[in-house]
Design a protein around this motif. Structure first.
Motif, PDB file in Angstrom:
ATOM      1  N   UNK A 129       0.836  -1.210   0.000  1.00 22.39           N
ATOM      2  CA  UNK A 129       0.000   0.000   0.000  1.00 22.39           C
ATOM      3  C   UNK A 129       0.867   1.256   0.000  1.00 22.39           C
ATOM      4  N   UNK A 130       1.922   1.227   0.803  1.00 24.31           N
ATOM      5  CA  UNK A 130       2.820   2.382   0.879  1.00 24.31           C
ATOM      6  C   UNK A 130       3.479   2.640  -0.471  1.00 24.31           C
ATOM      7  N   UNK A 131       3.870   1.573  -1.178  1.00 30.15           N
ATOM      8  CA  UNK A 131       4.462   1.750  -2.496  1.00 30.15           C
ATOM      9  C   UNK A 131       3.487   2.434  -3.446  1.00 30.15           C
ATOM     10  N   UNK A 132       2.214   2.068  -3.390  1.00 30.42           N
ATOM     11  CA  UNK A 132       1.221   2.706  -4.268  1.00 30.42           C
ATOM     12  C   UNK A 132       1.017   4.170  -3.882  1.00 30.42           C
ATOM     13  N   UNK A 133       1.029   4.460  -2.584  1.00 30.88           N
ATOM     14  CA  UNK A 133       0.917   5.856  -2.151  1.00 30.88           C
ATOM     15  C   UNK A 133       2.107   6.676  -2.640  1.00 30.88           C
ATOM     16  N   UNK A 134       3.300   6.110  -2.556  1.00 35.50           N
ATOM     17  CA  UNK A 134       4.492   6.822  -3.031  1.00 35.50           C
ATOM     18  C   UNK A 134       4.431   7.048  -4.536  1.00 35.50           C
ATOM     19  N   UNK A 135       3.973   6.039  -5.268  1.00 32.68           N
ATOM     20  CA  UNK A 135       3.854   6.189  -6.718  1.00 32.68           C
ATOM     21  C   UNK A 135       2.852   7.266  -7.090  1.00 32.68           C
ATOM     22  N   UNK A 136       1.880   7.512  -6.199  1.00 32.22           N
ATOM     23  CA  UNK A 136       0.890   8.557  -6.445  1.00 32.22           C
ATOM     24  C   UNK A 136       1.404   9.943  -6.062  1.00 32.22           C
ATOM     25  N   UNK A 137       2.649  10.031  -5.611  1.00 32.81           N
ATOM     26  CA  UNK A 137       3.221  11.331  -5.270  1.00 32.81           C
ATOM     27  C   UNK A 137       2.966  11.767  -3.845  1.00 32.81           C
ATOM     28  N   UNK A 138       2.528  10.851  -2.981  1.00 31.39           N
ATOM     29  CA  UNK A 138       2.232  11.191  -1.592  1.00 31.39           C
ATOM     30  C   UNK A 138       3.435  10.814  -0.730  1.00 31.39           C
ATOM     31  N   UNK A 139       3.886  11.742   0.122  1.00 26.22           N
ATOM     32  CA  UNK A 139       4.965  11.450   1.044  1.00 26.22           C
ATOM     33  C   UNK A 139       4.430  10.603   2.198  1.00 26.22           C
ATOM     34  N   UNK A 140       5.236   9.676   2.690  1.00 21.65           N
ATOM     35  CA  UNK A 140       4.775   8.703   3.686  1.00 21.65           C
ATOM     36  C   UNK A 140       5.759   8.664   4.855  1.00 21.65           C
ATOM     37  N   UNK A 141       5.195   8.727   6.078  1.00 22.60           N
ATOM     38  CA  UNK A 141       5.922   8.401   7.296  1.00 22.60           C
ATOM     39  C   UNK A 141       5.419   7.035   7.750  1.00 22.60           C
ATOM     40  N   UNK A 142       6.344   6.135   8.132  1.00 20.49           N
ATOM     41  CA  UNK A 142       5.924   4.816   8.563  1.00 20.49           C
ATOM     42  C   UNK A 142       6.887   4.290   9.613  1.00 20.49           C
ATOM     43  N   UNK A 143       6.504   3.196  10.282  1.00 22.71           N
ATOM     44  CA  UNK A 143       7.314   2.599  11.346  1.00 22.71           C
ATOM     45  C   UNK A 143       7.518   1.120  11.075  1.00 22.71           C
ATOM     46  N   UNK A 144       8.652   0.598  11.547  1.00 22.86           N
ATOM     47  CA  UNK A 144       8.919  -0.838  11.413  1.00 22.86           C
ATOM     48  C   UNK A 144      10.006  -1.214  12.418  1.00 22.86           C
ATOM     49  N   UNK A 145       9.958  -2.450  12.886  1.00 22.19           N
ATOM     50  CA  UNK A 145      11.000  -2.984  13.758  1.00 22.19           C
ATOM     51  C   UNK A 145      12.031  -3.743  12.933  1.00 22.19           C
ATOM     52  N   UNK A 146      13.254  -3.795  13.416  1.00 21.28           N
ATOM     53  CA  UNK A 146      14.344  -4.372  12.628  1.00 21.28           C
ATOM     54  C   UNK A 146      14.127  -5.858  12.379  1.00 21.28           C
TER      55      UNK A 146
END
Length: 890
Positions: A129-146
């Protein structure tokens, strides 16, 4: 010139020259070692800071876990309503991707990047989903654990004992424009866990006894720090390349060690290893393959192989470079990889040689700039490394004899043409002879030809002739220039001939890899993949090849191929199993089990070793040359990737079959539990009423109950008939018996069967008088028409009309059943013919969703076609196309 970022929180570390041409949004990842370190809190704070600067910020999905301080920050931002799905009796929340794309904010917050999406979402994973948002020109903040990084999955399992099921590809982290590490000391994390700020009390207590151990937390913390440092290092190198910065930045120590075909390189590598450990730096061992590599003896090539393997054993990354000048290639590589120190061995040549000729160490010191050069004593070049295997004594003189013959021919031609050509042209004739000798016989004979040419020109063409005396002193300059030019030409010709040999060898390797990749890419069978790999390895390496893959019990078993293979005895099988278990090369030419007859390499895929390739060469010495060894490693890697692709494709196919089977099972159970139980309940109720109240029920009520029993029994009969028909169609048991029939009669029979259900509706038929007889099975086609009419009855208003038309179109007859209902939803034109599919919003259709599937099966059995389309005036029209003639061999 300063950069003025126009997007939220853009990092200055990565600069893309074509950013202005790309609409892709920017990705910032808040990376943490474990849950509870404050990633979501930090992300929300950063988003509030962007909002304060006027950015359009939207919360797409944030998980607060009931933490009051996090919920307070959420309240200060606009939040997108989540997508809620009922799943196994629970309400599951997730990101509403379509709503986010429609809203299109400047910045959107998407928490927990690695999590799986709710059922029915467009993408299986949230990072998609984040990849599609980025492709649409939307900047994304997200979180993940290592621990959610795919490459660290097995490492985390070894450390913690837990298998992390939800992972993201490492490429997502690598493509991030900024990674911010949210760090917290292990003791602080454990304190937050005890205070209930990570999980609710009971899960927190279980987590503290299992995953959240202090040792686990420290190890995961180190992993997060290293991954963040690696990412920042890549950003720095990208920035340096983008800005053409050709000098090293001493941000982090990185050692580059130059090795060659020297037995003293062992001391060099060990010294470099100790230096790297003392500096806590990574180090790289490099061998530069110059044109002189083609003249190395076999012993020197073996030393290169041993030195590279020793470097890998000591923990270095190894590379083989190609270039004309060793020092230039080393410095270029060092600057590309931001190496801060270059370690080389001290030359062991005589002082006069260093004075007259430059060497690698002198060139490095002179050209290194701000890169430190360390010279290790007793680790330099050996005195003699470029000796070719000597030819047989009776053949060694042949190239020099050839040089003498060429000079003699040039002298004779010059004497014959001396009355026509001047001395300058005769000089050119001798130079031509030197070029021919250099191209044919090499450097030594060409230098000999250069000296002989000067002497012959002086003796035969300069006065006084037939004497080496020179009457005119100016000819001394001519002789000197001629000697220099001839020597230079011979040297350059020999050198570029060596270049051509190196280029040819590299072209051969590239072509071999291309052919292997091409053949593997077009194959899907595991046995065929193994066959292709063995054929290529056998042809390129002149070896007998065996590929061993685990069988269904996990035992390594040789694959059967047509390529020459060698038999595995007990010892060889044991070596192969050791390689498979430890994922390391062993056998011939290695330091592990070197007594084996073959070299065994693991077929290492992304997650585990999936097999072993064994190679028994015809010429072990040639096979163990560095370029051959590394080429075989590349072949093994390509084969492993192809086998893994095949395994994953098979797993995906099996998973799809399981999903489809589960879906059919659930649909059938649902039908049995509802659609079959409903008519049975009605029949039971009506019959019990008749039995229990026989004297109190009047004749009309008794007739109505009997009619109910009949109608529900007929409904049950239709459901079971459709199930049986579908079973017959899928098993291939249905047999079409075409006979010449009239469509009018079959349509009339179908209408008569449904007379009671069609009451209150206007049914219009339009059948032309010229309609011919058509070959079909009247019983089956009547069932098709009944199912289509029942479908129209179920999904249209009670009093709406139904139209039946027939016409001749070319070599076919087309029957149309049209209604005046809501029509077919866009995109469902093909799906409605699938098993157990029901139109959206219809919950009590009275069927199991098999009627149209049965229609399609029967029509296709007649070599016909069925499809549906919406009418312009509203409603749907089903088309049944049947051939007018019986096909041969029917």
């Amino acid at each position: 010139m300063q950069d003025h970022p126009s997007n939220p929180d853009e990092t200055p570390a990565r600069v893309h020259s074509d950013d202005s041409l790309k609409p892709r949004g920017k990705l910032k990842i808040f990376l943490g070692p474990v849950a509870g370190v404050g990633k979501t809190y930090a992300m929300l704070e950063a988003a509030l800071a962007q909002k304060a600067q006027g950015a359009d910020v939207l919360i797409g999905y944030v998980e607060t876990h009931g933490r009051a301080e996090t919920e307070t920050l959420v309240a200060g931002l606009e939040q997108l309503p989540p997508r809620v799905v009922e799943y196994h009796g629970a309400r599951v929340r997730g990101l509403d991707l379509d709503a986010a794309l429609a809203r299109k904010p400047a910045l959107i917050l998407v928490d927990e990047l690695a999590h799986t999406n709710v059922p029915g979402a467009r993408h299986a994973k949230r990072w998609q989903d984040v990849e599609e948002l980025l492709d649409a020109g939307i900047h994304v903040y997200t979180t993940v654990n290592v621990q959610h990084l795919e490459s660290l999955n097995d490492v985390v399992e070894q450390i913690t004992g837990f298998v992390v099921r939800e992972t993201i590809p490492d490429s997502v982290l690598e493509r991030a424009d900024e990674v911010e590490l949210i760090d917290l000391a292990p003791d602080d994390v454990l304190q937050r866990l005890r205070e209930g700020k990570v999980y609710v009390p009971q899960p927190a207590e279980r987590a503290g006894h299992h995953f959240f151990r202090k040792g686990n937390l420290m190890a995961l913390r180190e992993l997060a720090l290293r991954r963040t440092a690696d990412h920042v290092d890549e950003l720095v190198q990208d920035y340096m390349r983008a800005h053409a910065i050709d000098h090293a930045w001493p941000i982090n120590e990185r050692l580059l060690v130059s090795i060659g075909p020297s037995p003293f390189a062992i001391q060099l590598l060990r010294a470099a290893s100790r230096m790297a450990q003392a500096l806590r730096a990574e180090w790289i061992a490099v061998y530069v393959e110059t044109p002189e590599h083609t003249r190395l003896s076999q012993a020197a090539r073996d030393l290169i192989t041993q030195n590279l393997r020793l470097a890998e054993d000591l923990g270095a990354l190894t590379f083989t470079l190609a270039g004309r000048d060793t020092s230039d290639e080393l410095l270029r590589f060092a600057r590309e990889h931001n190496a801060t120190k270059i370690v080389v061995g001290k030359p062991r040549r005589a002082r006069w040689h260093s004075i007259l000729f430059s060497n690698v160490v002198q060139d490095l010191v002179r050209k290194s700039g701000d890169i430190d050069v360390y010279i290790i004593t007793d680790a330099g070049e050996p005195v003699k490394t470029h000796a070719r295997p000597r030819a047989a004594p009776h053949l060694a003189w042949l190239p020099y004899a050839g040089a003498i013959v060429v000079v003699s021919v040039c002298t004779a031609l010059g004497a014959l043409l001396s009355h026509v050509f001047g001395e300058a042209n005769i000089v050119l004739l001798f130079l031509l002879g030197v070029v021919l000798v250099a191209a044919r016989f090499g450097l030594g004979p060409s230098i000999t030809a250069s000296v002989l040419s000067v002497l012959a020109f002086d003796f035969f063409f300069i006065n006084p002739r037939l004497s080496f005396a020179v009457a005119d002193v100016q000819y001394l300059l001519t002789f000197g220039v001629m000697l220099v030019v001839a020597t230079t030409i011979s040297t350059l010709t020999a050198r570029y001939q060596q270049f051509a040999e190196v280029a040819h060898e590299r072209e051969r390797r590239t072509a071999a890899l291309y052919e292997l990749s091409r053949d593997l890419a077009g194959t899907s069978s595991r046995e065929r993949l193994a066959h292709i790999a063995t054929q290529h390895v056998h042809r390129v390496f002149n070896s007998q090849v065996t590929i061993l893959l685990p069988d269904h019990l996990g035992a390594l078993t040789p694959t059967q191929t047509s390529a020459p293979a060698f038999e595995l005895d007990t010892n060889e099988q044991g070596v192969a199993e050791w390689v498979f278990t430890h994922s390391q090369s062993a056998g011939l030419g290695t330091e592990t089990l070197p007594g084996a007859r073959a070299l065994y390499m693991p077929l290492a895929a992304s997650r585990k070793t999936i097999g072993v390739i064994g190679v028994q060469p015809a010429d072990a010495k040639r096979f163990l040359a560095p370029e051959q060894f590394h080429l075989l490693e590349t072949f093994a890697n390509q084969t492993a990737l192809a086998l893994e692709r095949n395994r994953l494709a098979e797993q995906a196919r099996q998973a799809q079959v399981q999903i489809e089977t589960e879906r059919l099972r659930n649909s059938l159970l649902s039908s049995v539990s509802h659609d079959l139980r409903t008519p049975l309940a009605a029949i039971t109720g009506a019959s019990s009423t008749l039995l229990e109240g026989e004297m109190d029920v009047d004749a009309d009520a008794r007739r109505e109950l009997a009619q109910t029993i009949y109608d529900e029994a007929e409904r049950l009969n239709r459901l079971i008939r459709n199930l049986l028909d579908m079973t017959r169609i899928e098993s291939g048991a249905i047999r079409v018996k075409p006979e010449w029939n009239s469509l009018e009669e079959v349509i009339g029979a179908a209408l008569a069967r449904l007379d009671s259900r069609l009451r209150g509706r206007t049914v219009t038929t339009c059948l032309p008088d010229t309609l011919p007889l058509v070959p079909f099975d009247s019983v089956l086609i009547e069932q098709v028409l009944i199912n289509l009419l029942e479908n129209a009855i179920k999904y249209t208003p009670p009093a709406s009309p139904i139209e039946i038309n027939a016409s001749v179109v070319g070599e076919h007859v087309v029957v149309q059943v049209a209604d005046h209902g809501p029509g077919i939803a866009p995109g469902d034109e093909e799906r409605i013919f699938d098993k157990f599919y029901r139109a959206p919003g219809v919950t009590n259709s009275g069927g199991v969703g098999l009627g149209l599937t049965v229609c399609r099966g029967i029509v296709q059995a007649h070599d016909g076609k069925i499809w549906v389309a919406n009418r312009a005036e509203g409603g749907a029209v089903f088309h049944v196309q049947l051939p007018r003639e019986i096909k041969p061999n029917e």
